[in-house]
Design a protein around this motif. Structure first.
Motif, mmCIF file in Angstrom:
data_model
loop_
_atom_site.group_PDB
_atom_site.id
_atom_site.type_symbol
_atom_site.label_atom_id
_atom_site.label_comp_id
_atom_site.label_asym_id
_atom_site.label_seq_id
_atom_site.Cartn_x
_atom_site.Cartn_y
_atom_site.Cartn_z
ATOM 1 N N LEU A 42 -8.276 -2.199 3.385
ATOM 2 C CA LEU A 42 -7.780 -1.497 2.211
ATOM 3 C C LEU A 42 -8.359 -2.140 0.948
ATOM 4 O O LEU A 42 -8.409 -3.357 0.824
ATOM 5 C CB LEU A 42 -6.257 -1.543 2.170
ATOM 6 C CG LEU A 42 -5.534 -0.979 3.400
ATOM 7 C CD1 LEU A 42 -4.024 -1.054 3.202
ATOM 8 C CD2 LEU A 42 -5.970 0.449 3.692
ATOM 9 N N TYR A 73 -4.978 6.797 -0.234
ATOM 10 C CA TYR A 73 -4.028 5.686 -0.335
ATOM 11 C C TYR A 73 -4.304 4.891 -1.601
ATOM 12 O O TYR A 73 -5.344 5.034 -2.258
ATOM 13 C CB TYR A 73 -4.152 4.768 0.889
ATOM 14 C CG TYR A 73 -5.388 3.881 0.848
ATOM 15 C CD1 TYR A 73 -5.356 2.605 0.271
ATOM 16 C CD2 TYR A 73 -6.606 4.333 1.351
ATOM 17 C CE1 TYR A 73 -6.490 1.815 0.203
ATOM 18 C CE2 TYR A 73 -7.745 3.546 1.289
ATOM 19 C CZ TYR A 73 -7.685 2.288 0.712
ATOM 20 O OH TYR A 73 -8.803 1.502 0.641
ATOM 21 N N PHE A 91 0.682 2.391 7.850
ATOM 22 C CA PHE A 91 -0.089 1.171 7.658
ATOM 23 C C PHE A 91 0.809 0.001 8.048
ATOM 24 O O PHE A 91 1.999 -0.016 7.724
ATOM 25 C CB PHE A 91 -0.508 0.990 6.202
ATOM 26 C CG PHE A 91 -1.612 1.889 5.737
ATOM 27 C CD1 PHE A 91 -2.578 2.361 6.603
ATOM 28 C CD2 PHE A 91 -1.693 2.264 4.399
ATOM 29 C CE1 PHE A 91 -3.602 3.181 6.162
ATOM 30 C CE2 PHE A 91 -2.700 3.087 3.944
ATOM 31 C CZ PHE A 91 -3.660 3.549 4.822
ATOM 32 N N ALA A 112 -3.684 0.592 -2.821
ATOM 33 C CA ALA A 112 -3.283 -0.749 -2.377
ATOM 34 C C ALA A 112 -3.281 -1.693 -3.573
ATOM 35 O O ALA A 112 -4.081 -1.542 -4.500
ATOM 36 C CB ALA A 112 -4.222 -1.271 -1.294
ATOM 37 N N ALA A 149 0.844 -1.194 0.000
ATOM 38 C CA ALA A 149 0.000 0.000 0.000
ATOM 39 C C ALA A 149 0.879 1.244 0.000
ATOM 40 O O ALA A 149 2.048 1.192 0.382
ATOM 41 C CB ALA A 149 -0.938 0.012 1.202
#
Length: 326
Positions: free
Chosen positions: A261, A229, A300, A231, A203
């Motif tokens: 995610l 974000y 993360f 991923a 990620a």
């Protein structure tokens, strides 16, 4: 499960658009490589040809320091310049993600890596990124077409400006200002802020918006965090937010949240969190108090360890406007 805990003595935050700086280069992931240094440039205005091919001979091109506005480096130019540089990356593992991060380009940027267009952006101050996982290799050729156009005086300049740059999106802080045909002299175009390559696992934290909510009063703000974000697959992770005193001694604050995610390696996804703070130290204007700053850390992680980290420095304050009494 949310855990809001205090660790030492104080906290603070700033209600502006907060952009994230990737973590420093370290031996293990996540890692960041600064691409600052001498790049090559060439005029890109017509009838100049495209210059993104990795086989193009740029050995006779002019050198320029990056990051910098091109005028500050002695290049008096309006319109398009091609930028090129070379850099290396390690061989990526199956779960790794590679990203190019630009902290600021004036004004329009089109980006190619190893003959593949990987991104584009328009704007002066914004940080932006491009996923390069599938096109990166050990030896890489990066080409960026940067366009800082000349706006025709009278027809466009200055009362019909189209470029969002300068002060208050209208007045350029250059010779002559907005009131003169010379107001566009000393064109501020260029890759004026740092460029880095960033490698993470699984990620990538791209950007963070952190805005304090003052409804509970100055002693008990809620930091509303919105995080962008990407991923490479659907996965569970722990998001950890920490506020640590940067230039004073005080308590830290921590928020841990389990998140899911969503697979989206090329397009940003969003997560939000409410970060409750008790009795934080505030940032005060000079003459009214101390300019207390915090280091805001975001990460993360999963069962295998850290996936990506990012940080920024910020201060917590509330602005009020009181109209003058007539």
């Amino acid at each position: 499960m949310n855990i809001n805990s205090r660790c030492q003595q104080s906290t603070l935050i700033w209600g502006f658009f907060l952009l994230i700086v990737p973590s420093l280069v370290i031996a293990q992931l996540p890692s960041t490589k600064n691409l600052a240094g001498e790049w090559q440039i060439r005029n890109g205005n017509p009838p100049s040809t495209e210059a993104w091919s990795d086989t193009l001979d740029d050995s006779q091109w002019q050198s320029i320091k990056v990051p910098a506005n091109w005028y500050s480096e002695g290049v008096d130019h309006q319109g398009v310049l091609w930028y090129r540089t070379r850099f290396t990356l390690p061989v990526l593992a199956a779960d790794d993600m590679a990203t190019l991060v630009f902290d600021g380009v004036d004004y329009q940027a089109d980006i190619w890596l190893n003959n593949q267009k990987v991104g584009q952006h328009k704007g002066y101050f914004q940080r932006f990124s491009a996923d390069i996982t599938d096109v990166s290799r050990i030896d890489n050729v990066l080409a960026v077409r940067v366009d800082s156009p000349y706006e025709i005086p009278g027809e466009i300049w200055s009362f019909h400006k189209q470029l969002i740059k300068g002060v208050f999106n209208h007045h350029d802080t250059r010779p002559g200002g907005a009131w003169s045909e010379r107001g566009q002299d000393a064109n501020s175009g260029g890759i004026w802020a740092p460029v880095v390559s960033h490698i993470s696992r699984g990620a990538v934290i791209d950007n963070v918006l952190a805005v304090p909510d003052w409804q509970r009063g100055l002693q008990h703000p809620i930091l509303k965090v919105s995080l962008d974000y990407r991923a490479n697959r659907n996965r569970s992770a722990v998001m950890l937010l920490r506020l640590v005193p940067y230039n004073f001694i005080g308590p830290s604050y921590q928020l841990r949240k389990n998140v899911s995610l969503v697979a989206s390696p090329h397009n940003k996804q969003n997560l939000t969190a409410n970060f409750l703070l008790d009795n934080p130290e505030l940032w005060w204007p000079t003459g009214h108090g101390k300019q207390n700053l915090y280091r805001f850390e975001i990460s993360f992680s999963d069962d295998m360890g850290i996936m990506d980290t990012a940080y920024l420095r910020t201060g917590l304050r509330k602005n009020n406007y009181r109209p003058k009494r007539k």
